[in-house]
Design a protein around this motif. Structure first.
Motif, PDB file in Angstrom:
ATOM      1  N   ALA A 185       0.855  -1.187   0.000  1.00 17.60           N
ATOM      2  CA  ALA A 185       0.000   0.000   0.000  1.00 17.60           C
ATOM      3  C   ALA A 185       0.889   1.234   0.000  1.00 17.60           C
ATOM      4  CB  ALA A 185      -0.938   0.016   1.208  1.00 17.60           C
ATOM      5  N   ILE A 186       0.304   2.360  -0.349  1.00 19.82           N
ATOM      6  CA  ILE A 186       0.999   3.647  -0.333  1.00 19.82           C
ATOM      7  C   ILE A 186       0.338   4.528   0.710  1.00 19.82           C
ATOM      8  CG2 ILE A 186       1.474   5.760  -1.631  1.00 19.82           C
ATOM      9  CD1 ILE A 186       1.527   3.997  -4.163  1.00 19.82           C
ATOM     10  N   ALA A 187       1.129   5.040   1.626  1.00 20.22           N
ATOM     11  CA  ALA A 187       0.630   6.021   2.600  1.00 20.22           C
ATOM     12  C   ALA A 187       0.970   7.405   2.060  1.00 20.22           C
ATOM     13  CB  ALA A 187       1.275   5.802   3.961  1.00 20.22           C
ATOM     14  N   PHE A 188      -0.050   8.213   1.811  1.00 23.07           N
ATOM     15  CA  PHE A 188       0.187   9.560   1.288  1.00 23.07           C
ATOM     16  C   PHE A 188      -0.080  10.575   2.381  1.00 23.07           C
ATOM     17  CE2 PHE A 188      -0.509  13.500  -0.932  1.00 23.07           C
ATOM     18  CZ  PHE A 188       0.478  13.468  -1.914  1.00 23.07           C
ATOM     19  N   LEU A 197       0.318   7.216 -10.306  1.00 21.07           N
ATOM     20  CA  LEU A 197       0.185   5.760 -10.258  1.00 21.07           C
ATOM     21  C   LEU A 197      -0.474   5.231 -11.522  1.00 21.07           C
ATOM     22  CD1 LEU A 197      -0.945   5.137  -6.563  1.00 21.07           C
ATOM     23  CD2 LEU A 197       1.350   5.069  -7.520  1.00 21.07           C
ATOM     24  N   LEU A 198      -1.510   5.909 -11.976  1.00 22.18           N
ATOM     25  CA  LEU A 198      -2.206   5.473 -13.187  1.00 22.18           C
ATOM     26  C   LEU A 198      -1.292   5.524 -14.405  1.00 22.18           C
ATOM     27  CD1 LEU A 198      -5.678   7.211 -12.697  1.00 22.18           C
ATOM     28  CD2 LEU A 198      -5.197   4.770 -12.528  1.00 22.18           C
ATOM     29  N   ASP A 199      -0.409   6.513 -14.433  1.00 28.87           N
ATOM     30  CA  ASP A 199       0.454   6.709 -15.593  1.00 28.87           C
ATOM     31  C   ASP A 199       1.652   5.778 -15.615  1.00 28.87           C
ATOM     32  OD1 ASP A 199      -1.177   8.717 -16.508  1.00 28.87           O
ATOM     33  OD2 ASP A 199       0.046  10.349 -15.704  1.00 28.87           O
ATOM     34  N   THR A 200       2.125   5.329 -14.447  1.00 31.69           N
ATOM     35  CA  THR A 200       3.415   4.639 -14.399  1.00 31.69           C
ATOM     36  C   THR A 200       3.352   3.171 -14.006  1.00 31.69           C
ATOM     37  OG1 THR A 200       3.790   5.326 -12.091  1.00 31.69           O
ATOM     38  CG2 THR A 200       4.619   6.785 -13.835  1.00 31.69           C
ATOM     39  N   ILE A 244      -2.400   0.037  -6.764  1.00 32.47           N
ATOM     40  CA  ILE A 244      -1.936  -0.047  -5.380  1.00 32.47           C
ATOM     41  C   ILE A 244      -2.817   0.856  -4.530  1.00 32.47           C
ATOM     42  CG2 ILE A 244      -0.001   0.301  -3.794  1.00 32.47           C
ATOM     43  CD1 ILE A 244       1.906  -0.050  -6.089  1.00 32.47           C
ATOM     44  N   PRO A 245      -3.358   0.349  -3.425  1.00 37.06           N
ATOM     45  CA  PRO A 245      -4.194   1.191  -2.564  1.00 37.06           C
ATOM     46  C   PRO A 245      -3.418   2.391  -2.032  1.00 37.06           C
ATOM     47  CG  PRO A 245      -4.405  -1.120  -1.951  1.00 37.06           C
ATOM     48  CD  PRO A 245      -3.254  -1.032  -2.918  1.00 37.06           C
ATOM     49  N   ILE A 246      -4.069   3.557  -2.035  1.00 34.75           N
ATOM     50  CA  ILE A 246      -3.499   4.758  -1.438  1.00 34.75           C
ATOM     51  C   ILE A 246      -4.259   5.052  -0.148  1.00 34.75           C
ATOM     52  CG2 ILE A 246      -3.111   7.238  -1.667  1.00 34.75           C
ATOM     53  CD1 ILE A 246      -2.775   6.924  -4.593  1.00 34.75           C
ATOM     54  N   ILE A 247      -3.513   5.241   0.935  1.00 36.67           N
ATOM     55  CA  ILE A 247      -4.113   5.568   2.226  1.00 36.67           C
ATOM     56  C   ILE A 247      -3.878   7.052   2.478  1.00 36.67           C
ATOM     57  CG2 ILE A 247      -4.187   4.994   4.684  1.00 36.67           C
ATOM     58  CD1 ILE A 247      -2.671   2.382   3.913  1.00 36.67           C
ATOM     59  N   PRO A 248      -4.880   7.911   2.303  1.00 38.79           N
ATOM     60  CA  PRO A 248      -4.686   9.348   2.562  1.00 38.79           C
ATOM     61  C   PRO A 248      -4.584   9.601   4.064  1.00 38.79           C
ATOM     62  CG  PRO A 248      -6.663   8.905   1.230  1.00 38.79           C
ATOM     63  CD  PRO A 248      -6.243   7.620   1.846  1.00 38.79           C
ATOM     64  N   ILE A 249      -3.538  10.325   4.467  1.00 41.47           N
ATOM     65  CA  ILE A 249      -3.321  10.621   5.885  1.00 41.47           C
ATOM     66  C   ILE A 249      -3.182  12.128   6.034  1.00 41.47           C
ATOM     67  CG2 ILE A 249      -1.822  10.245   7.878  1.00 41.47           C
ATOM     68  CD1 ILE A 249      -1.022   7.580   6.576  1.00 41.47           C
ATOM     69  N   GLN A 250      -4.011  12.715   6.864  1.00 44.53           N
ATOM     70  CA  GLN A 250      -4.089  14.174   6.926  1.00 44.53           C
ATOM     71  C   GLN A 250      -2.779  14.821   7.351  1.00 44.53           C
ATOM     72  OE1 GLN A 250      -7.487  15.060   9.378  1.00 44.53           O
ATOM     73  NE2 GLN A 250      -8.903  14.889   7.668  1.00 44.53           N
ATOM     74  N   ASP A 251      -2.153  14.318   8.405  1.00 46.69           N
ATOM     75  CA  ASP A 251      -0.909  14.906   8.872  1.00 46.69           C
ATOM     76  C   ASP A 251      -0.139  13.870   9.672  1.00 46.69           C
ATOM     77  OD1 ASP A 251      -2.276  14.762  11.248  1.00 46.69           O
ATOM     78  OD2 ASP A 251      -2.478  16.922  11.526  1.00 46.69           O
TER      79      ASP A 251
END
Length: 224
Positions: free
Chosen positions: A84-87, A113-116, A121-128
């Motif tokens: 997974a990707i933590a953003f 991610l879509l381009d490359t 892969i799941p992206i986990i949005p993290i505020q801070d």
């Protein structure tokens, strides 16, 4: 565990104190090759792990030219399983970042991610940084309670609520749910409002004032 290379990245300034003293999850430091974190997934069967790579707005091209290479290596490291990707949406305090800035970073990450990458892969949005460990714990708990190896987080309504030109007048819960139903991702929403059909769809499902504020929010992304 977390990778020792994080100490050499700018994000360590805000994330380091969380990783080294956070009570929620005990993480030890190690040297990891293709990823930044390894989390254990509770399971009644065999032991499972979640490998995570950390992205931030400043780590994306053109500022972080090696990010694409890292993502390509990461996506093939386990055959696409257990990753997974933590953003991290804000590299500063969340309250100091505008809603527009926060969403732009996530849209750019999803587009990259879509381009490359050949796989999703799941992206986990993290505020801070303060929300990092609680967000990861919540995601891992979801993995432990579902048969899917990599459930993709749904488009978070807390972020969609910021897609308005009036920063102190966020979208209501009803409006954010409608927006989420209409557009499955932020890139899809961003692309739709660039078209006559997409703008008409927004205007058909919201009152005139709400539709205006949603469309105005994205006008800064419009090409010449």
């Amino acid at each position: 565990m977390f990778c020792s290379s994080l100490r050499n990245r700018p994000v360590w300034r805000v994330l380091g104190p969380i990783l080294t003293s956070g009570p929620e999850m005990s993480l030890r430091e190690s040297r990891l090759e293709t990823h930044d974190f390894v989390f254990e997934i509770p399971s009644s069967r065999r032991q499972q792990q979640l490998r995570v790579i950390l992205l931030t707005p400043s780590s994306q091209p053109p500022n972080g030219q090696d990010t694409t290479t890292r993502l390509e290596q990461f996506s093939t490291s386990t055959g696409g399983r257990g990753i997974a990707i933590a953003f991290l949406l804000s590299e500063e305090a969340f309250t100091s970042a505008s809603g527009r800035c926060i969403l732009d970073g996530l849209v750019d990450a999803q587009a990259l991610l879509l381009d490359t990458l050949p796989i999703s892969i799941p992206i986990i949005p993290i505020q801070d940084s303060a929300a990092f460990l609680p967000s990861m714990q919540e995601y891992i708990n979801g993995l432990a309670n579902t048969p899917q190896p990599n459930p993709s987080p749904s488009l978070p309504t807390s972020l969609l609520a910021h897609t308005t030109s009036a920063p102190y007048h966020l979208l209501s819960e009803t409006d954010t749910n409608i927006l989420s139903d209409l557009f499955p991702s932020l890139p899809a929403l961003s692309r739709a409002v660039r078209t006559r059909k997409g703008r008409a769809l927004v205007m058909d499902h919201f009152d005139a004032e709400t539709a205006r504020r949603i469309l105005e929010f994205w006008e800064g992304d419009q090409g010449p």
